[in-house]
Design a protein around this motif. Structure first.
Motif, PDB file in Angstrom:
ATOM      1  N   LEU A  53       0.839  -1.190   0.000  1.00 51.62           N
ATOM      2  CA  LEU A  53       0.000   0.000   0.000  1.00 51.62           C
ATOM      3  C   LEU A  53       0.878   1.245   0.000  1.00 51.62           C
ATOM      4  N   PRO A  54       0.556   2.245  -0.814  1.00 54.24           N
ATOM      5  CA  PRO A  54       1.378   3.466  -0.834  1.00 54.24           C
ATOM      6  C   PRO A  54       1.421   4.128   0.533  1.00 54.24           C
ATOM      7  N   PRO A  55       2.488   4.842   0.841  1.00 51.69           N
ATOM      8  CA  PRO A  55       2.585   5.495   2.157  1.00 51.69           C
ATOM      9  C   PRO A  55       1.436   6.440   2.446  1.00 51.69           C
ATOM     10  N   GLU A  56       0.967   7.170   1.418  1.00 50.61           N
ATOM     11  CA  GLU A  56      -0.139   8.091   1.646  1.00 50.61           C
ATOM     12  C   GLU A  56      -1.410   7.344   2.029  1.00 50.61           C
ATOM     13  N   ALA A  57      -1.656   6.219   1.362  1.00 51.15           N
ATOM     14  CA  ALA A  57      -2.838   5.431   1.688  1.00 51.15           C
ATOM     15  C   ALA A  57      -2.708   4.787   3.064  1.00 51.15           C
ATOM     16  N   ARG A  58      -1.502   4.373   3.427  1.00 52.45           N
ATOM     17  CA  ARG A  58      -1.304   3.814   4.768  1.00 52.45           C
ATOM     18  C   ARG A  58      -1.577   4.862   5.844  1.00 52.45           C
ATOM     19  N   ALA A  59      -1.097   6.078   5.612  1.00 56.32           N
ATOM     20  CA  ALA A  59      -1.358   7.149   6.570  1.00 56.32           C
ATOM     21  C   ALA A  59      -2.845   7.418   6.684  1.00 56.32           C
ATOM     22  N   ARG A  60      -3.543   7.348   5.569  1.00 60.25           N
ATOM     23  CA  ARG A  60      -4.992   7.561   5.580  1.00 60.25           C
ATOM     24  C   ARG A  60      -5.699   6.472   6.371  1.00 60.25           C
ATOM     25  N   GLN A  61      -5.314   5.227   6.182  1.00 60.35           N
ATOM     26  CA  GLN A  61      -5.935   4.120   6.897  1.00 60.35           C
ATOM     27  C   GLN A  61      -5.638   4.194   8.396  1.00 60.35           C
ATOM     28  N   ALA A  62      -4.429   4.548   8.755  1.00 61.93           N
ATOM     29  CA  ALA A  62      -4.092   4.687  10.169  1.00 61.93           C
ATOM     30  C   ALA A  62      -4.882   5.816  10.817  1.00 61.93           C
ATOM     31  N   GLU A  63      -5.087   6.895  10.082  1.00 65.78           N
ATOM     32  CA  GLU A  63      -5.851   8.021  10.614  1.00 65.78           C
ATOM     33  C   GLU A  63      -7.307   7.623  10.857  1.00 65.78           C
ATOM     34  N   LEU A  64      -7.884   6.884   9.924  1.00 65.26           N
ATOM     35  CA  LEU A  64      -9.273   6.442  10.098  1.00 65.26           C
ATOM     36  C   LEU A  64      -9.412   5.517  11.301  1.00 65.26           C
ATOM     37  N   PHE A  65      -8.445   4.621  11.476  1.00 65.18           N
ATOM     38  CA  PHE A  65      -8.530   3.673  12.585  1.00 65.18           C
ATOM     39  C   PHE A  65      -8.344   4.369  13.936  1.00 65.18           C
ATOM     40  N   ASN A  66      -7.479   5.352  14.013  1.00 67.04           N
ATOM     41  CA  ASN A  66      -7.220   6.026  15.281  1.00 67.04           C
ATOM     42  C   ASN A  66      -8.336   6.977  15.683  1.00 67.04           C
ATOM     43  N   LYS A  67      -9.125   7.444  14.717  1.00 62.05           N
ATOM     44  CA  LYS A  67     -10.238   8.337  15.046  1.00 62.05           C
ATOM     45  C   LYS A  67     -11.422   7.516  15.542  1.00 62.05           C
ATOM     46  N   GLY A  68     -11.896   7.863  16.703  1.00 56.42           N
ATOM     47  CA  GLY A  68     -12.987   7.087  17.290  1.00 56.42           C
ATOM     48  C   GLY A  68     -14.305   7.247  16.584  1.00 56.42           C
ATOM     49  N   ASP A  69     -14.520   8.351  15.879  1.00 60.06           N
ATOM     50  CA  ASP A  69     -15.819   8.613  15.244  1.00 60.06           C
ATOM     51  C   ASP A  69     -15.791   8.422  13.730  1.00 60.06           C
ATOM     52  N   SER A  70     -14.813   7.724  13.217  1.00 59.81           N
ATOM     53  CA  SER A  70     -14.707   7.556  11.764  1.00 59.81           C
ATOM     54  C   SER A  70     -15.588   6.435  11.238  1.00 59.81           C
ATOM     55  N   GLY A  71     -16.028   5.539  12.123  1.00 52.72           N
ATOM     56  CA  GLY A  71     -16.796   4.390  11.668  1.00 52.72           C
ATOM     57  C   GLY A  71     -15.929   3.189  11.361  1.00 52.72           C
ATOM     58  N   TYR A  72     -14.617   3.328  11.400  1.00 48.86           N
ATOM     59  CA  TYR A  72     -13.679   2.222  11.162  1.00 48.86           C
ATOM     60  C   TYR A  72     -13.029   1.878  12.505  1.00 48.86           C
ATOM     61  N   ASP A  73     -13.413   0.755  13.067  1.00 49.30           N
ATOM     62  CA  ASP A  73     -12.996   0.405  14.419  1.00 49.30           C
ATOM     63  C   ASP A  73     -12.135  -0.846  14.499  1.00 49.30           C
ATOM     64  N   VAL A  74     -11.810  -1.474  13.369  1.00 50.78           N
ATOM     65  CA  VAL A  74     -10.987  -2.681  13.327  1.00 50.78           C
ATOM     66  C   VAL A  74      -9.898  -2.479  12.279  1.00 50.78           C
ATOM     67  N   LEU A  75      -8.723  -3.028  12.570  1.00 49.65           N
ATOM     68  CA  LEU A  75      -7.594  -2.936  11.643  1.00 49.65           C
ATOM     69  C   LEU A  75      -7.201  -4.328  11.185  1.00 49.65           C
ATOM     70  N   ILE A  76      -7.015  -4.487   9.885  1.00 46.73           N
ATOM     71  CA  ILE A  76      -6.497  -5.733   9.310  1.00 46.73           C
ATOM     72  C   ILE A  76      -5.196  -5.375   8.599  1.00 46.73           C
ATOM     73  N   ALA A  77      -4.108  -5.998   9.052  1.00 44.76           N
ATOM     74  CA  ALA A  77      -2.805  -5.541   8.571  1.00 44.76           C
ATOM     75  C   ALA A  77      -1.856  -6.713   8.438  1.00 44.76           C
ATOM     76  N   SER A  78      -0.767  -6.451   7.735  1.00 42.12           N
ATOM     77  CA  SER A  78       0.341  -7.396   7.637  1.00 42.12           C
ATOM     78  C   SER A  78       1.393  -7.012   8.670  1.00 42.12           C
ATOM     79  N   ASP A  79       2.575  -7.594   8.561  1.00 42.46           N
ATOM     80  CA  ASP A  79       3.634  -7.237   9.496  1.00 42.46           C
ATOM     81  C   ASP A  79       4.175  -5.832   9.246  1.00 42.46           C
ATOM     82  N   ALA A  80       3.575  -5.078   8.311  1.00 44.38           N
ATOM     83  CA  ALA A  80       3.978  -3.696   8.076  1.00 44.38           C
ATOM     84  C   ALA A  80       3.664  -2.806   9.275  1.00 44.38           C
ATOM     85  N   ILE A  81       2.771  -3.235  10.188  1.00 43.65           N
ATOM     86  CA  ILE A  81       2.459  -2.424  11.365  1.00 43.65           C
ATOM     87  C   ILE A  81       3.535  -2.588  12.439  1.00 43.65           C
TER      88      ILE A  81
END
Length: 786
Positions: free
Chosen positions: A381-409
């Protein structure tokens, strides 16, 4: 009477004098030979007189006199073909091909001087010398010349072998960085588990220093540190392989470890994740930073297993080493229960898989079987898209409450994770399936309960099966194994020197020899050069200079991606034939949102191609001048990927067979604005117009033939599996899929995020009307704003 001595008389007679002298010199060659014979006869008399003397100094003096006399007779000195084992009947005199040609009409092409010491004739008998010289020139000189040539070649080969042997001696790579060796650096090694505050302590020292650099393992982390330092009032420039964002009056630099500058003395440097120096691919960059950074203070942050190896390396440099150990700031425990059913997944969970396919499969199954919405993070995943996904997961009101990831985390991201769930305890490392190492399991599990975030009180880790749980417990409790090797790699200077010593060998042979025959210290090993050598072989038939060939070989090319390989070959060929390479000579992504995992895979490949162009543009800006346009395309591609991931979640929600009709309320509208993709590609059109205007000012066509051909042959056939709602058959570009779709459901989905029904090709022509857009609008997407 005497003739007048005015200037006119001299000028009038000067041409005649010169003509007379020229005529005499041309008309009397025999007279010159006679004069030389007379001179030689006089020399022979002096030689006979000196031959009876036993003083060696008298003989050497006579020899010098002979050499001087021959020099006065315009004879060229050269090497002597004498042999030391022949008894000398007379003092040494020298004989040249010119003299032999003048006395005995010997025709020869050799330029060597024949010694008369081997001729058994009286030393004064020069006619005898001339007669024997004919035989010596015709018989001995060619063989002597061949012997001398072979001997010179042999000596040169021996000399080259010795130089190559010295070149292969890489036991002390610290000597490659003389500037760092002039300093006695203070090195502080911060070691501890994940979430122990070791990097925080090093960063606090970096911010207080007058000048410094932060070396990150990932571009995303380098960007994050640069943003944080500028926010804290420390001017910091961002430097990666693809871009450089200069901040006015910057005293600090945040860069990827490969871009660390070893030619500038600084006050403080921080190298994060130093344990990567043992990696077979990237370890060389960390070894270079460790040995070559000319910093008064050098802070290394990493795993405790790196301590013995760093001590061995620093012992050879003479620097001061201090080791600081840290403990984990929040507890970490293994849960008693396993998550064998996706319905047991809770908010704040992170499911870990080790392949892109497994990540998307988990995302689809989770969103179908529950009301959770999942973000995805993986290496491709491009770095910009990874930053976007991390931002959505860390925000409590984004509607995205679970993370599915590889060892990249495992590194580079601060994630608000409550529980880490390993879906498997084995991974494919590119060659075979293998169990996770203890260090890898600890690195990933340590991401749970991040200090300073919502779940800092306790971190939990578990698996999906009881068998894997036992393996996980053993891995977490295992003793750490110290790292044994640090990576090194040949530099371009070494490759250039090798090719100079072996002109017939090219870059491929140089890399293979330097990789396999290098003499290394026991705690160093050569990096894995297979991929670099493979890329070098692809372009070795192109008319590239050695430096350019080396540059394309080390470029960030994914050899497993055919689209990236094709783009690299296109860039290299166009570079050789035209000297100026535009970004539009390759297939570029269309201005639409992807609707399936297959479309996302193509956009990820396109992003890699654009990264490759930007990497080349950073090193050859004159040959790859369209960096702004490539950056605009890359940003638009990253936003399209983020929009596609959001669209997959919306699609899964509509197809979920649940009785809870209120599931629709769990989505937050406009998480990514509906116009994000459209605005990003509008910035692309604006950058395209600016690029074409610049080319027109240079007298170049706005669109050349190669770009027209690339636009005509665009192969963006977006397809996906039936399970994703798309037909498995490929469709022609611009054609609408023929599969039946619920029109009402489609409108409901597009209300959250619009998706064009057909594949559109980006227009390369100048648009008729262009809305005023900020030139830098594509450099920082709106969703990255604070």
């Amino acid at each position: 009477s005497m003739p007048p001595t005015d200037g006119k008389h001299k000028r009038a007679n000067a041409p005649q004098t010169r003509a007379r002298r020229t005529t005499q010199s041309v008309a009397s060659p025999r007279h010159r030979v006679a004069r030389r014979l007379l001179t030689m006869s006089r020399i022979s008399s002096s030689l006979r007189a000196s031959s009876s003397s036993s003083s060696s100094s008298r003989v050497s003096t006579s020899v010098r006199d002979v050499a001087a006399a021959f020099e006065r007779m315009w004879l060229q000195p050269a090497q002597c073909l004498t042999t030391s084992n022949v008894p000398c009947l007379a003092p040494r005199a020298f004989f040249t091909p010119q003299m032999a040609r003048g006395l005995s009409q010997v025709t020869t092409t050799t330029s060597s001087i024949v010694s008369l010491s081997a001729l058994r004739v009286p030393s004064g008998d020069f006619l005898g010398h001339a007669a024997h010289a004919r035989y010596r020139f015709e018989a001995a000189a060619p063989s002597s010349r061949t012997y001398a040539t072979k001997r010179r070649r042999s000596n040169k080969q021996v000399e080259n072998v010795e130089q190559i042997k010295a070149l292969m001696d890489m036991r002390e790579p610290g000597a490659w960085y003389p500037l760092a060796r002039t300093l006695r650096r203070e090195i502080t090694l911060h070691v501890g588990p994940t979430n122990s505050g070791k990097t925080y302590a090093a960063m606090q020292r970096l911010k207080s220093a007058a000048s410094g650099v932060y070396c990150a393992p990932l571009r995303l982390l380098a960007w994050e540190i640069s943003e944080n330092m500028n926010r804290d009032g420390v001017a910091c420039t961002l430097t990666t392989g693809q871009e450089r964002r200069v901040v006015p009056f910057a005293t600090h630099d945040s860069c990827t470890v490969e871009m660390a500058d070893v030619t500038k003395v600084i006050d403080c440097a921080v190298v994060d994740e130093i344990q990567i120096l043992s990696d077979p691919y990237r370890g060389y960059a960390y070894t270079r930073a460790l040995l070559g950074l000319p910093a008064l203070e050098l802070h290394l942050c990493g795993d405790p297993r790196v301590v013995p190896l760093v001590k061995k390396i620093i012992k050879a440099t003479g620097d001061i080493l201090v080791v600081k150990e840290y403990e984990r700031l929040s507890p970490l425990e293994v849960a008693e229960e396993t998550v064998n059913n996706l319905k047991k997944v809770r908010k704040g969970d992170a499911l870990v898989a080790f392949s892109r396919t497994a990540v998307y499969r988990l995302k689809r199954d989770l969103e179908k079987s529950s009301q959770h919405r999942a973000c995805v993070i993986y290496g491709g995943l491009p770095p910009e898209a990874r930053a976007r996904q991390a931002e959505l997961f860390n925000k409590g009101d984004s509607g995205y409450d679970v993370l599915i990831a590889s060892d990249a985390i495992g590194m580079g991201l601060n994630l608000n994770i409550k529980r880490v769930i390993f879906t498997t305890m084995s991974k494919f490392d590119g060659a075979e399936m293998r169990p996770l190492e203890s260090a890898e399991a600890k690195q990933i599990a340590g991401r749970a309960g991040r200090y300073g975030l919502e779940y800092a009180d306790m971190g939990i880790v578990t698996t999906r099966s009881k068998k894997d749980r036992e393996i996980l417990i053993s891995a977490l409790n295992a003793e750490i194994e110290p790292l044994k090797f640090a990576g090194v790699a040949p530099t371009f200077e070494q490759v250039e020197q090798f090719c100079a010593l072996r002109p017939n060998d090219g870059l491929v042979a140089a890399l293979e020899s330097l990789t396999r025959s290098a003499n290394l210290a026991p705690h160093f090993r050569m990096r894995d050069m297979d991929e670099i050598i493979a890329v070098a072989k692809l372009v070795q038939k192109l008319p590239l200079a050695l430096e350019d060939h080396f540059m394309f070989a080390i470029a960030p090319v994914d050899v497993r991606d055919p689209m990236v390989i094709s783009a690299m070959m296109t860039f290299a060929r166009h570079f050789c034939t035209h000297g100026r390479v535009g970004v539009r000579i390759i297939s570029l992504p269309p201005a639409r949102t992807p609707t399936g995992s297959t479309e996302l895979a193509k956009l990820e490949s396109a992003h890699k191609c654009l990264d490759l162009y930007l990497w080349l543009a950073r090193r050859l800006p004159q040959a790859f001048p369209e960096g702004d346009l490539a950056n605009a395309y890359r940003t638009a591609t990253a936003i399209a990927i983020s929009a596609g991931l959001q669209h997959l979640s919306l699609l899964s929600a509509r197809r979920a067979k649940t009785k809870n009709a209120s599931a629709k309320s769990t989505y937050v509208p406009n998480v990514l604005p509906n116009s994000a993709v459209r605005d990003a590609f509008s910035a692309v059109k604006h950058a395209t117009k600016e690029t074409e205007d610049a080319r027109e000012r240079l007298g170049l066509p706005r669109v050349d033939d190669a770009e027209r051909k690339a636009a005509t042959l665009m192969s963006w056939r977006f397809v996906a599996t039936k399970r994703d709602g798309e037909s498995s058959a490929t469709a022609k570009p611009g054609a609408v899929p023929t599969k039946r779709v619920d029109v009402a459901a489609k409108k409901r989905i597009e209300s959250h995020h619009p998706v064009e029904p057909a594949v559109r090709v980006v227009e390369l022509k100048r648009p008729k009307t262009t809305q005023p857009i900020s030139v830098n609008s594509h450099l920082r997407p709106s969703w990255l704003a604070d």
